[in-house]
Design a protein around this motif. Structure first.
Motif, PDB file in Angstrom:
ATOM      1  N   SER A 140       0.752  -1.473  -0.140  1.00 13.01           N
ATOM      2  CA  SER A 140      -0.125   0.179   0.277  1.00 13.01           C
ATOM      3  C   SER A 140       1.194   1.052  -0.098  1.00 13.01           C
ATOM      4  N   GLN A 142      -0.345   3.514   1.783  1.00 13.86           N
ATOM      5  CA  GLN A 142       0.696   4.569   3.166  1.00 13.86           C
ATOM      6  C   GLN A 142       2.032   3.858   3.994  1.00 13.86           C
ATOM      7  N   VAL A 143       1.820   2.025   3.182  1.00 14.52           N
ATOM      8  CA  VAL A 143       3.299   1.466   4.059  1.00 14.52           C
ATOM      9  C   VAL A 143       4.600   2.325   3.379  1.00 14.52           C
ATOM     10  N   GLY A 146       5.074   5.762   4.934  1.00 16.75           N
ATOM     11  CA  GLY A 146       5.380   5.594   5.902  1.00 16.75           C
ATOM     12  C   GLY A 146       7.175   4.243   6.301  1.00 16.75           C
ATOM     13  N   THR A 185       2.549  10.511   8.184  1.00 18.95           N
ATOM     14  CA  THR A 185       3.215   9.769   8.603  1.00 18.95           C
ATOM     15  C   THR A 185       3.332   8.889   9.363  1.00 18.95           C
ATOM     16  N   ARG A 201       1.814   5.340  11.358  1.00 22.18           N
ATOM     17  CA  ARG A 201       0.845   5.330  11.601  1.00 22.18           C
ATOM     18  C   ARG A 201       0.641   4.438  10.329  1.00 22.18           C
ATOM     19  N   SER A 202       1.521   4.224   9.791  1.00 24.37           N
ATOM     20  CA  SER A 202       1.596   2.746   9.389  1.00 24.37           C
ATOM     21  C   SER A 202       2.806   1.480  10.181  1.00 24.37           C
ATOM     22  N   CYS A 203       2.370  -0.035   9.477  1.00 21.97           N
ATOM     23  CA  CYS A 203       3.373  -0.892   9.756  1.00 21.97           C
ATOM     24  C   CYS A 203       4.040  -0.819   8.356  1.00 21.97           C
TER      25      CYS A 203
END
Length: 230
Positions: A140, A142-143, A146, A185, A201-203
């Motif tokens: 993703s 987002q990942v 991050g 992030t 905020r993501s892994c």
């Protein structure tokens, strides 16, 4: 930039990059090749080395490593000299040795770019890689964003212990601010004398590696087990 890169090498291995008219050995190719036809084999090799297999976890780990190297070179150069080398994907070359991490080489560092272009330069490079990882491995956005933020903060943590001055803190803070390129992030805090703190905020998915555990800035440290998700 020659003198800057020589000085930067003393900070640590992630801040070291050979440069010149000839590569320091065979097998170097532009990063555009890695982001293209070599991406699948590279992610598979990363997965083999960490024991995750050639899927999303390996793809995220591969991107995190590249992002960390690029931020180290850019942020370190900015802290030392107020300029950064051109780190666009076609300008940086790479090879993966049989043992050890990805090696980089800069054919001609040139005069460099203003420090204010640091974020645009590195993130433009990563945008090419990220697009390929999203399409081929389903990682993703987002990942990946991050990971880029974590790599930036990791480089900053090393620098503030070794290079005096607040240039690196200001540049990283601007990228992580509410109106910055890496906004949302994570939560970034810097206090003089105490260093930096960052909770993303993501892994990055590394907890799925056998024996991997949680990273120091992982969002999952504050999450209940039943709410853990990438």
């Amino acid at each position: 930039m020659d003198d800057v890169l020589r000085r930067l090498a003393s900070v640590g291995p992630f801040f070291t990059v050979p440069y010149g008219t000839e590569p320091p050995g065979p097998g170097f190719r532009p990063l555009t090749a890695l982001y293209g036809e070599r991406l699948g084999p590279y992610v598979a090799e990363v997965g083999r080395r960490i024991g995750s297999g050639p899927g999303r976890v390996a793809a995220s780990t591969a991107q995190f490593g590249i992002a960390s190297r690029l931020w180290s070179l850019a942020l370190g150069s900015a802290a030392l000299a107020g300029r950064v080398p051109d780190l666009s994907a076609e300008r940086v070359w790479w090879r993966l040795p049989d043992a050890g991490s990805l090696e980089l080489w800069l054919p001609e560092p040139g005069p460099g770019l203003p420090a204010e272009e640091l974020g645009e330069n590195v993130l433009a490079n990563l945008a090419v890689l990220d697009a390929a990882l999203r399409e081929r491995f389903g990682v993703s956005a987002q990942v990946l964003r991050g990971n880029a933020a974590s790599g930036l903060v990791g480089a900053l943590r090393v620098l503030i212990d070794r290079v005096p001055g607040g240039v690196a803190v200001e540049l990283a803070g601007a990228l992580l601010a509410e109106d910055g390129a890496l906004a949302d992030t994570g939560t970034f805090i810097h206090e003089d004398g105490l260093g930096v703190a960052f909770v993303r905020r993501s892994c990055c998915l590394y907890y799925r590696v056998p024996g991997g555990g949680l990273c120091g800035d992982c969002v999952l440290r504050a999450a209940r087990p039943d709410r853990r998700r990438a």
